[in-house]
Design an enzyme around this catalytic site. Structure first.
Site, short mmCIF file in Angstrom:
data_model
loop_
_atom_site.label_atom_id
_atom_site.label_comp_id
_atom_site.label_asym_id
_atom_site.label_seq_id
_atom_site.Cartn_x
_atom_site.Cartn_y
_atom_site.Cartn_z
N ASP A 52 -25.56 22.19 -14.60
CA ASP A 52 -25.04 20.83 -14.63
C ASP A 52 -25.40 20.22 -15.98
O ASP A 52 -26.57 19.90 -16.23
CB ASP A 52 -25.65 20.01 -13.48
CG ASP A 52 -25.07 18.60 -13.42
OD1 ASP A 52 -24.46 18.16 -14.42
OD2 ASP A 52 -25.24 17.94 -12.38
N TYR A 148 -11.83 6.98 -19.20
CA TYR A 148 -11.78 8.36 -19.71
C TYR A 148 -11.55 8.36 -21.23
O TYR A 148 -12.22 9.06 -21.98
CB TYR A 148 -10.66 9.11 -18.99
CG TYR A 148 -10.35 10.49 -19.51
CD1 TYR A 148 -11.20 11.56 -19.24
CD2 TYR A 148 -9.20 10.72 -20.26
CE1 TYR A 148 -10.90 12.83 -19.72
CE2 TYR A 148 -8.90 11.99 -20.73
CZ TYR A 148 -9.75 13.04 -20.47
OH TYR A 148 -9.47 14.30 -20.93
N LYS A 152 -14.15 9.28 -24.51
CA LYS A 152 -13.79 10.27 -25.54
C LYS A 152 -13.94 9.65 -26.93
O LYS A 152 -14.41 10.30 -27.86
CB LYS A 152 -12.34 10.73 -25.34
CG LYS A 152 -12.10 11.59 -24.09
CD LYS A 152 -12.66 12.99 -24.26
CE LYS A 152 -12.20 13.93 -23.16
NZ LYS A 152 -12.99 15.17 -23.12
N ASN A 177 -1.77 16.74 -23.57
CA ASN A 177 -1.22 17.41 -22.37
C ASN A 177 -1.07 18.92 -22.50
O ASN A 177 0.02 19.43 -22.80
CB ASN A 177 0.15 16.82 -22.01
CG ASN A 177 0.02 15.38 -21.56
OD1 ASN A 177 -0.81 15.06 -20.73
ND2 ASN A 177 0.83 14.52 -22.14
N LYS A 191 -2.56 18.05 -13.30
CA LYS A 191 -1.82 17.19 -14.21
C LYS A 191 -0.32 17.38 -13.96
O LYS A 191 0.09 18.25 -13.19
CB LYS A 191 -2.21 17.51 -15.64
CG LYS A 191 -3.73 17.44 -15.80
CD LYS A 191 -4.16 17.54 -17.21
CE LYS A 191 -4.13 16.17 -17.84
NZ LYS A 191 -4.44 16.21 -19.27
N ARG A 221 6.26 11.93 -22.46
CA ARG A 221 5.07 12.66 -22.93
C ARG A 221 5.51 13.88 -23.73
O ARG A 221 6.67 14.31 -23.65
CB ARG A 221 4.23 13.18 -21.73
CG ARG A 221 3.57 12.14 -20.85
CD ARG A 221 2.46 11.39 -21.57
NE ARG A 221 1.77 10.49 -20.65
CZ ARG A 221 2.19 9.27 -20.30
NH1 ARG A 221 3.32 8.80 -20.79
NH2 ARG A 221 1.49 8.52 -19.47
#
Ligand code: NAD
Length: 331
Positions: A52, A148, A152, A177, A191, A221
């Protein structure tokens, strides 16, 4: 190169698993680390440690005797997951990245590549379906849509400062993507391309042509096939470029067009049913000008080709798991 000892974090995940296979083929010694084993195929890593990485002592263990780190571990998923789990994502990913980066410094790692995301780009630049492609410098003034993306962006800064103030080179990639076989295809973290392949494989199996699409399907996208992603990642690591760099395709399609392409790959006609659901920003595309300048290369595999390969794999998983044909012909 053959003697280099490399750590891939998130090696139990989609991109990390493919990266380990690629690096082994290139002759690197590879350690993988993740909280889980790869789900769909055994790892090719020389060592694979279940750790972890939110915990500092585990990060120290993972980075011992390592020359280069590809940092991919993250608590992540598709739009559905990212838009509904802000505190968990920000908490877990901050811990993973702060600890992995600092443990790498402590252990004298020479080069560190962080995998950022197109989700760092500001929402105000992505309000229309037909937007201008995003250049690296568009990141500021910052206004990512989700936690998220904020995480980043902060980790990009952290990496840059570590590179400036410590004896460690950094590389920062912003993925747009990535899709392909051996990725999550059901369960809530998948996704858009994987979800679309699953829905259309189910439509083919059951004979019900209705396929649900979140929103009106006109959101746009770009999508990049996994093999191109891995090639680009390795090229960036080997380059001397320390600034954030886009890595993706620059061909923008709507989600409706994506559905049609997958239906073509499946060889069926579908009926799109537009339903309410999280859609993320309205439009997004990658500007690859700098990618071409820095790497002298850009993604080469067409969306049609990538989707055909991905669809084939997901259809086989759908058949394996649901055995729909057998169920339908049972009585
Ligand atoms: P993935 O979810 O398949 O892989 C991430 C891996 O990190 C998983 O195997 C997960 O178990 C592991 N992980 C999560 N928490 C951990 C922890 N506490 N300790 C150790 N491991 C942990 O995702 P992916 O698509 O392979 O993405 C890899 C990286 O690329 C991630 O950092 C992601 O944010 C980034 N990225 C991916 C995309 C994409 O389109 N796939 C786009 C932008 C950025």
């Amino acid at each position: 190169m053959a003697n280099k000892r490399v750590l891939v974090t998130g090696a139990g995940g989609f991109i990390g698993h493919h990266l380990v296979s690629f690096l082994k083929q290139k002759g690197y010694w590879v350690r993988g680390a993740d909280i889980k084993e790869p789900e769909f195929a055994p790892t090719k890593a020389d060592e694979f440690e279940l750790l972890d990485l939110r915990r500092w002592e585990n990060c120290l263990k993972a980075t011992r005797d390592i020359d280069e780190v590809y940092a991919l571990a993250a608590d992540m998923g598709g739009m559905g997951f990212i838009s509904a789990n802000h505190s968990q994502i920000l908490h877990n990913n901050l811990l993973i990245n702060v600890h992995t980066l600092d443990a790498a410094r402590e252990n004298g790692v020479k080069r560190y590549l962080f995998t950022s995301s197109a989700c760092i780009y500001p929402e105000y630049k992505q309000m229309e379906a037909s937007i201008a492609p995003l250049r690296e410098e568009d990141a500021y003034p910052a206004q990512p849509q989700d936690a998220y993306g904020w995480e980043k962006l902060v980790t990009e800064r952290l990496c840059t400062h570590y590179g400036e103030e410590h004896d460690m080179e950094v590389r920062i990639v912003r993925f747009h993507n990535i899709f392909g076989p051996l990725g999550t295809w059901e369960g809530g973290r998948e996704k858009a391309p994987a979800a679309m392949c699953r829905k259309i494989a189910m439509a083919k199996q059951t004979g019900n042509p209705e396929v649900e699409i979140w929103g009106d399907g006109e959101q746009t996208r770009s999508f990049c096939y996994i093999d191109d992603c891995i090639t680009g990642l390795h090229k960036l690591m080997r380059s001397d470029y320390a600034e954030p760099l886009n890595l993706g395709q620059d061909r923008m399609v709507t989600i409706n067009q994506l559905a049609d392409m997958v239906a073509d790959a499946a060889g069926i006609d579908i009926v799109k049913k537009h339903v309410q659901g999280p859609q993320g920003v309205r439009g997004r595309n990658s500007d690859n000008t700098r990618l071409r300048q820095v790497l002298g290369w850009e993604p080469e595999i067409s969306l049609e080709e990538g989707l055909a390969r991905t669809y084939q794999w997901i259809e086989s998983k759908v058949k394996e798991k649901y055995n729909v044909e057998q169920y339908l012909t049972a009585d």
